[in-house]
Design a protein around this motif. Structure first.
Motif, PDB file in Angstrom:
ATOM      1  N   GLN A  74       0.852  -1.175   0.000  1.00  0.00           N
ATOM      2  CA  GLN A  74       0.000   0.000   0.000  1.00  0.00           C
ATOM      3  C   GLN A  74       0.892   1.230   0.000  1.00  0.00           C
ATOM      4  O   GLN A  74       1.877   1.293   0.714  1.00  0.00           O
ATOM      5  N   LEU A 104     -12.940  -4.665   1.219  1.00  0.00           N
ATOM      6  CA  LEU A 104     -12.142  -4.801   2.428  1.00  0.00           C
ATOM      7  C   LEU A 104     -11.781  -3.438   2.977  1.00  0.00           C
ATOM      8  O   LEU A 104     -11.507  -2.515   2.214  1.00  0.00           O
ATOM      9  N   ASP A 106      -8.729  -2.301   5.239  1.00  0.00           N
ATOM     10  CA  ASP A 106      -7.465  -2.809   5.768  1.00  0.00           C
ATOM     11  C   ASP A 106      -6.953  -1.861   6.842  1.00  0.00           C
ATOM     12  O   ASP A 106      -7.121  -2.092   8.036  1.00  0.00           O
ATOM     13  N   THR A 107      -6.386  -0.755   6.438  1.00  0.00           N
ATOM     14  CA  THR A 107      -5.913   0.255   7.391  1.00  0.00           C
ATOM     15  C   THR A 107      -6.956   1.339   7.630  1.00  0.00           C
ATOM     16  O   THR A 107      -6.835   2.107   8.572  1.00  0.00           O
ATOM     17  N   LYS A 129     -10.203  -5.571   8.678  1.00  0.00           N
ATOM     18  CA  LYS A 129      -9.070  -5.825   9.569  1.00  0.00           C
ATOM     19  C   LYS A 129      -9.188  -4.846  10.733  1.00  0.00           C
ATOM     20  O   LYS A 129      -9.795  -3.779  10.598  1.00  0.00           O
ATOM     21  N   GLN A 145      -4.904  -8.424  11.336  1.00  0.00           N
ATOM     22  CA  GLN A 145      -4.212  -7.408  10.553  1.00  0.00           C
ATOM     23  C   GLN A 145      -3.110  -8.001   9.686  1.00  0.00           C
ATOM     24  O   GLN A 145      -2.826  -7.507   8.606  1.00  0.00           O
ATOM     25  N   TRP A 148      -3.324 -11.859   4.806  1.00  0.00           N
ATOM     26  CA  TRP A 148      -3.490 -11.356   3.447  1.00  0.00           C
ATOM     27  C   TRP A 148      -4.683 -12.066   2.833  1.00  0.00           C
ATOM     28  O   TRP A 148      -4.725 -13.285   2.774  1.00  0.00           O
TER      29      TRP A 148
END
Length: 169
Positions: A74, A104, A106-107, A129, A145, A148
């Protein structure tokens, strides 16, 4: 986020993704009504198509945000296409009545960028996540986290090594 070195992989088949996206639609049916859906491309296109069908939504828009430029790492977020003014004008002019969908979180960086555009929209993802959970309103499955997620559109059929390397049999 770099692909984890822990080798925690969560492969998702087309069948599983379809079931999870429909489960998300069931949850979202109680949260509406929604006048429009905005999918975050590219990952949000597939779940948005399923959710649109299930919820009877016909007004479909995209917001194009690039964050994974090489599929594994990312990097800086880049808004390639903003949400159309007609979508921003729905409801209170800040996204009320708009459903934003992605595959999704993610962060949470992408969701935060889009939430600036539509602060009162309802944000939904199929998977989440921990770092991204606070940025969405509804999701189906949480994964760690350092896992994948391999989506079906990113995979082909291939041999997979056993988890235990010294596996005999």
């Amino acid at each position: 986020m770099a692909e984890p070195t822990s080798n925690k992989a969560f492969p998702v088949s087309w069948d599983q993704f379809h079931r999870d996206a429909r489960a998300l639609a069931w949850r979202l049916a109680e949260k509406g009504p929604f006048e429009a859906i905005v999918c975050i491309t590219r990952g949000g296109l597939v779940p948005a198509a399923i959710i649109c069908r299930e919820l009877g939504l016909r007004l479909i828009e995209t917001v194009c945000v690039a964050s994974y430029h090489d599929y594994k790492n990312q990097s800086e977020l880049k808004v390639l296409k903003d949400v159309a003014p007609s979508i921003k004008a729905i409801g209170d002019g800040k996204g009320r009545g708009v459903l934003v969908v992605d595959d999704l979180t993610d962060t949470g960086k992408t969701a935060r960028v889009v939430r600036e555009m539509l602060p009162n929209a309802h944000f939904a993802t199929v998977y989440a996540k921990p770092a991204g959970v606070p940025t969405v309103d509804t999701f189906i499955t949480e994964v760690s986290q350092d896992t994948w997620i391999y989506f079906p559109w990113d995979m082909g059929l291939a041999y997979v090594e056993p988890i235990a390397k010294d596996h005999k049999g």
